[in-house]
Design a protein around this motif. Structure first.
Motif, mmCIF file in Angstrom:
data_model
loop_
_atom_site.group_PDB
_atom_site.id
_atom_site.type_symbol
_atom_site.label_atom_id
_atom_site.label_comp_id
_atom_site.label_asym_id
_atom_site.label_seq_id
_atom_site.Cartn_x
_atom_site.Cartn_y
_atom_site.Cartn_z
ATOM 1 N N GLY A 153 0.799 -1.205 0.000
ATOM 2 C CA GLY A 153 0.000 0.000 0.000
ATOM 3 C C GLY A 153 0.839 1.266 0.000
ATOM 4 O O GLY A 153 2.066 1.230 0.015
ATOM 5 N N ASP A 154 0.186 2.422 -0.046
ATOM 6 C CA ASP A 154 0.893 3.702 -0.039
ATOM 7 C C ASP A 154 1.718 3.825 1.238
ATOM 8 O O ASP A 154 1.285 3.413 2.315
ATOM 9 C CB ASP A 154 -0.096 4.856 -0.095
ATOM 10 C CG ASP A 154 -0.828 4.944 -1.416
ATOM 11 O OD1 ASP A 154 -0.804 3.962 -2.180
ATOM 12 O OD2 ASP A 154 -1.441 5.997 -1.678
ATOM 13 N N SER A 155 2.889 4.431 1.116
ATOM 14 C CA SER A 155 3.739 4.676 2.277
ATOM 15 C C SER A 155 3.780 6.167 2.586
ATOM 16 O O SER A 155 3.493 7.007 1.724
ATOM 17 C CB SER A 155 5.151 4.130 2.038
ATOM 18 O OG SER A 155 5.763 4.760 0.930
ATOM 19 N N TYR A 156 4.160 6.501 3.831
ATOM 20 C CA TYR A 156 4.174 7.888 4.287
ATOM 21 C C TYR A 156 4.929 7.932 5.607
ATOM 22 O O TYR A 156 5.120 6.908 6.281
ATOM 23 C CB TYR A 156 2.746 8.425 4.460
ATOM 24 C CG TYR A 156 1.810 7.455 5.162
ATOM 25 C CD1 TYR A 156 1.718 7.389 6.547
ATOM 26 C CD2 TYR A 156 1.030 6.580 4.411
ATOM 27 C CE1 TYR A 156 0.877 6.489 7.176
ATOM 28 C CE2 TYR A 156 0.182 5.671 5.030
ATOM 29 C CZ TYR A 156 0.112 5.631 6.415
ATOM 30 O OH TYR A 156 -0.716 4.717 7.025
ATOM 31 N N PRO A 157 5.397 9.109 6.026
ATOM 32 C CA PRO A 157 6.148 9.206 7.276
ATOM 33 C C PRO A 157 5.284 8.942 8.508
ATOM 34 O O PRO A 157 4.085 9.225 8.522
ATOM 35 C CB PRO A 157 6.654 10.646 7.279
ATOM 36 C CG PRO A 157 6.658 11.053 5.841
ATOM 37 C CD PRO A 157 5.457 10.351 5.245
ATOM 38 N N ASP A 164 -3.392 15.120 4.922
ATOM 39 C CA ASP A 164 -4.736 14.845 4.406
ATOM 40 C C ASP A 164 -4.699 14.460 2.927
ATOM 41 O O ASP A 164 -5.733 14.145 2.335
ATOM 42 C CB ASP A 164 -5.673 16.018 4.645
ATOM 43 C CG ASP A 164 -5.242 17.301 3.942
ATOM 44 O OD1 ASP A 164 -4.250 17.283 3.181
ATOM 45 O OD2 ASP A 164 -5.899 18.334 4.160
ATOM 46 N N LYS A 165 -3.497 14.480 2.320
ATOM 47 C CA LYS A 165 -3.334 14.030 0.940
ATOM 48 C C LYS A 165 -3.197 12.510 0.847
ATOM 49 O O LYS A 165 -3.216 11.947 -0.250
ATOM 50 C CB LYS A 165 -2.098 14.675 0.311
ATOM 51 C CG LYS A 165 -2.121 16.195 0.285
ATOM 52 C CD LYS A 165 -3.212 16.728 -0.616
ATOM 53 C CE LYS A 165 -3.114 18.243 -0.743
ATOM 54 N NZ LYS A 165 -4.200 18.782 -1.601
ATOM 55 N N ILE A 166 -3.034 11.833 1.964
ATOM 56 C CA ILE A 166 -2.917 10.374 1.970
ATOM 57 C C ILE A 166 -4.289 9.769 1.708
ATOM 58 O O ILE A 166 -5.304 10.240 2.233
ATOM 59 C CB ILE A 166 -2.357 9.875 3.325
ATOM 60 C CG1 ILE A 166 -0.965 10.462 3.570
ATOM 61 C CG2 ILE A 166 -2.303 8.349 3.368
ATOM 62 C CD1 ILE A 166 -0.447 10.236 4.967
ATOM 63 N N ILE A 167 -4.323 8.724 0.910
ATOM 64 C CA ILE A 167 -5.586 8.093 0.557
ATOM 65 C C ILE A 167 -6.338 7.646 1.815
ATOM 66 O O ILE A 167 -5.739 7.103 2.757
ATOM 67 C CB ILE A 167 -5.355 6.904 -0.401
ATOM 68 C CG1 ILE A 167 -6.648 6.402 -1.011
ATOM 69 C CG2 ILE A 167 -4.586 5.782 0.271
ATOM 70 C CD1 ILE A 167 -7.257 7.330 -2.008
ATOM 71 N N ALA A 238 3.335 16.309 -0.614
ATOM 72 C CA ALA A 238 2.830 16.609 0.731
ATOM 73 C C ALA A 238 3.909 16.681 1.798
ATOM 74 O O ALA A 238 3.633 17.171 2.907
ATOM 75 C CB ALA A 238 1.796 15.555 1.129
ATOM 76 N N TYR A 239 5.123 16.220 1.516
ATOM 77 C CA TYR A 239 6.148 16.150 2.559
ATOM 78 C C TYR A 239 7.457 16.808 2.143
ATOM 79 O O TYR A 239 8.517 16.468 2.663
ATOM 80 C CB TYR A 239 6.390 14.689 2.952
ATOM 81 C CG TYR A 239 5.251 14.105 3.757
ATOM 82 C CD1 TYR A 239 5.150 14.332 5.123
ATOM 83 C CD2 TYR A 239 4.257 13.351 3.140
ATOM 84 C CE1 TYR A 239 4.089 13.810 5.863
ATOM 85 C CE2 TYR A 239 3.198 12.824 3.863
ATOM 86 C CZ TYR A 239 3.125 13.057 5.230
ATOM 87 O OH TYR A 239 2.067 12.544 5.958
ATOM 88 N N SER A 240 7.381 17.784 1.273
ATOM 89 C CA SER A 240 8.595 18.495 0.855
ATOM 90 C C SER A 240 9.280 19.180 2.027
ATOM 91 O O SER A 240 10.502 19.400 1.994
ATOM 92 C CB SER A 240 8.264 19.524 -0.221
ATOM 93 O OG SER A 240 7.917 18.902 -1.435
ATOM 94 N N HIS A 241 8.522 19.506 3.056
ATOM 95 C CA HIS A 241 9.092 20.200 4.209
ATOM 96 C C HIS A 241 10.069 19.336 4.992
ATOM 97 O O HIS A 241 10.823 19.839 5.821
ATOM 98 C CB HIS A 241 7.984 20.706 5.132
ATOM 99 C CG HIS A 241 7.035 19.646 5.595
ATOM 100 N ND1 HIS A 241 6.047 19.123 4.783
ATOM 101 C CD2 HIS A 241 6.923 19.007 6.788
ATOM 102 C CE1 HIS A 241 5.361 18.218 5.458
ATOM 103 N NE2 HIS A 241 5.867 18.117 6.676
ATOM 104 N N LEU A 242 10.089 18.024 4.727
ATOM 105 C CA LEU A 242 11.053 17.133 5.384
ATOM 106 C C LEU A 242 12.233 16.787 4.482
ATOM 107 O O LEU A 242 13.200 16.178 4.947
ATOM 108 C CB LEU A 242 10.359 15.835 5.810
ATOM 109 C CG LEU A 242 9.229 15.953 6.825
ATOM 110 C CD1 LEU A 242 8.610 14.582 7.096
ATOM 111 C CD2 LEU A 242 9.715 16.589 8.124
#
Length: 293
Positions: A153-157, A164-167, A238-242
């Motif tokens: 599935g989709d990954s994220y930090p 809120d952009k995560i599915i 959505a996570y360019s700030h990291l």
């Protein structure tokens, strides 16, 4: 440990700049790869939605916490579960069908071959072909008893606010980190632009295969492996700030790889008997005869 919610359960280039410049001159851009295909139909979670997909993401979003990720890294990155030849590993993997994917019911080896063959057909470097072949190998975690929400599935930090952009982001309200002030701010435990090497991603096949193949493949391939499911960034930014400038540069490799993963899927399986000699030689060029899982 927190309670888990469930149902029934060689030739690397000398620098990245050299690779990137050559890639952009010689190869078509990502849009060309998908030319003639209805790309909007891929990853369509509204019109092609399976109940199993929604349930998968509900469980993933509830259970993928910062503590859970650290626990799984400690458990699996010792690579002490099993040692197999590459080809035995593919036979092992071939038992799976990815319940999180709305686009295909093919077994895993067929999808991997379709991906790698599309990459090869475009004349890309052989290490990228190998990346296509191995990018989902980490799904063997399911065969070690892990539920699919901890594998695909989709990954994220984790360790910072869920975007809120995560599915299906509405399900994060049931994740304990969502209510923990250590983890629910924009940066959470991280510093601005700290770099993705310092960020803990959701535990799954991307992270696992990245660490497994880290000694053998060039850095662009490792970004492809580690972040090919990181849709909240390479689709939604959505996570360019990291991320650092180096992360952004290498995400160009991820963006080159991603259309092959998505748009090479077809109901017609490749002819493994014909293809195997080529892939035997390719694997022997880059990898040892056995891999530790």
């Amino acid at each position: 440990m927190s309670q888990i919610s469930n149902t029934q359960n060689q030739g690397p280039l000398n620098s990245i700049d050299e690779w990137e410049d050559d890639l952009l001159v010689r190869y078509p851009d990502a849009d060309t790869i998908a030319a003639g295909r209805d790309t909007e139909a891929y990853r369509d979670y509204e019109n092609n939605l399976k109940d199993s997909v929604r349930e998968f993401y509900r469980l993933q979003h509830i259970n993928q916490t910062y503590d859970f990720v650290l626990q799984k890294k400690e458990e699996y990155l010792k690579f002490d579960k099993k040692e197999m030849s590459v080809w035995d590993a593919f036979d092992f993997l071939n038992q799976l069908v990815d319940d999180s994917d709305p686009d295909t019911d093919l077994d895993q080896l067929q999808h991997l071959l379709q991906t790698s063959e599309a990459i090869r057909a475009d004349g890309r470097p052989d290490w990228m072909v190998l990346t296509g072949l191995f990018h989902d190998m980490g799904k063997v975690l399911c065969l070690f008893g892990e539920p699919q929400w901890a594998v695909v599935g989709d990954s994220y930090p984790v360790g910072c606010a869920f975007s809120d952009k995560i599915i299906f982001s509405e399900y994060f309200d049931l994740n304990k980190d969502h209510h923990d002030p250590r983890y629910n701010t924009k940066y959470g435990i991280y510093e601005p632009n700290c770099g993705l090497d310092n960020v803990h991603m959701t535990w799954g096949h991307d992270e696992y295969v990245y660490h497994m193949l880290k000694p053998y493949l060039p850095e662009p391939a490792l970004y492809m492996l580690r972040y090919h499911s990181f849709y909240p960034q390479h689709r939604e930014n959505a996570y360019s700030h990291l991320m650092t400038a180096h992360d952004h540069q290498l995400f160009k490799a991820v963006n080159q790889f991603n259309p092959y993963d998505l748009y090479s899927k077809s109901p017609v399986p490749p002819n493994w008997t014909e293809l195997r000699p080529y892939y035997e030689d390719l694997v022997a060029k880059y990898l040892p005869s056995t891999l530790k899982f």
